[in-house]
Design an enzyme around this catalytic site. Structure first.
Site, short mmCIF file in Angstrom:
data_model
loop_
_atom_site.label_atom_id
_atom_site.label_comp_id
_atom_site.label_asym_id
_atom_site.label_seq_id
_atom_site.Cartn_x
_atom_site.Cartn_y
_atom_site.Cartn_z
N ASP A 196 0.43 -1.64 0.52
CA ASP A 196 0.12 0.02 0.17
C ASP A 196 0.63 1.31 -0.15
OD1 ASP A 196 -2.08 -1.64 0.16
OD2 ASP A 196 -2.47 -1.51 2.42
N1 URA Z 1 -1.50 -6.23 3.58
C1 URA Z 1 -1.94 -4.56 4.01
O1 URA Z 1 -2.51 -4.49 4.56
N2 URA Z 1 -0.99 -4.18 3.24
C2 URA Z 1 0.06 -4.07 2.89
O2 URA Z 1 0.51 -3.03 2.20
C3 URA Z 1 0.40 -5.15 2.31
C4 URA Z 1 0.38 -6.27 2.73
#
Ligand code: URA
Length: 230
Positions: free
Chosen positions: A102
């Site tokens: 993310d």
């Molecule tokens: N899980 C999440 O919620 N975000 C990420 O960036 C990776 C795994």
């Protein structure tokens, strides 16, 4: 694709021609004679018929990058800097990101032009352990360990997550090992307890660990042993 298919896709050869050439031992892939038409060739393979080059083969490229917060795991974005903007490499459009993070997550990202290789690491069903260091807004309860280990029902996908291991480091920090990669999985798992994730850093993907020498935003090519370990 199979070598016999590769040959018969060329306008010059029929399927029967391909079989004869293979049986006569006239084909070499990456320097070794191949007689079995089922042999899998890829865009990275150098393929020769006698002394004639049929496919030059492309170099396969593999990098690990320390993703900083605020950079998108995408190859193009209208607003934010992308992971590809951090790479100083030719023909960047041929590269893709293995296992996105993310916008505000940090840590290990893999960038490659080898789709088969990255799929082995990142497919939800690949079962390769991915280790995240998680920082939360509320204290992490001891009861999370059991719930994560049992698996959690995700209604949207109608599935139960695979057993995940949670190691609590202190009130607001833990290491979480997942064996699959579902959309926003870490945040949704902590969200189950109404506990917001405020820091998420990926330390490891399968056998590959983020090189501690890499500062956020830096990257390096993978070593041969790292590529082979996947
Ligand atoms: N899980 C999440 O919620 N975000 C990420 O960036 C990776 C795994």
């Amino acid at each position: 694709m199979r070598l016999d298919r590769f040959l018969s896709n060329l306008p010059r050869f029929s399927r029967a021609d391909a079989r004869l050439l293979l049986a006569a031992g006239r084909l070499r892939v990456d320097g070794a004679t191949v007689r079995d038409g089922r042999f899998e060739v890829r865009e990275f393979s150098r393929i020769e018929l006698d002394d004639e080059l049929l496919q030059a083969g492309k170099p396969a490229r593999y990098f690990m990058l320390h993703k900083p917060a605020g950079v998108v795991s995408a190859t193009a974005h209208p607003e934010h800097r992308t992971v590809l903007d951090l790479l100083d490499e030719p023909d960047k459009h041929e590269l893709h990101i293995g296992g996105r993070l993310d916008l505000n997550s940090t840590g290990l990202l893999l960038v490659t032009n080898d789709g088969l290789w990255s799929r082995r690491l990142t497919e939800p069903r690949s079962r390769q352990g991915k280790v995240y260091r998680v920082t939360t807004e509320q204290p992490i309860g001891a009861e999370y360990v059991e719930v994560f280990a049992r698996g959690m029902y995700f209604a949207y996908e109608d599935l139960t997550t695979l057993p995940a291991e949670l190691r609590i480091l202190d009130a607001h920090n833990a290491l979480l090992t997942l064996h699959e990669g579902r959309y926003h999985q870490v945040k949704r798992m902590f969200g189950h307890f109404r506990n917001r994730v405020i820091g998420l850093h990926r330390e490891r993907m399968g056998p590959l660990r983020l090189d501690p020498e890499l500062a956020p935003g830096q990257y390096r090519a993978l070593h041969a042993e790292e590529i082979a370990a996947v």
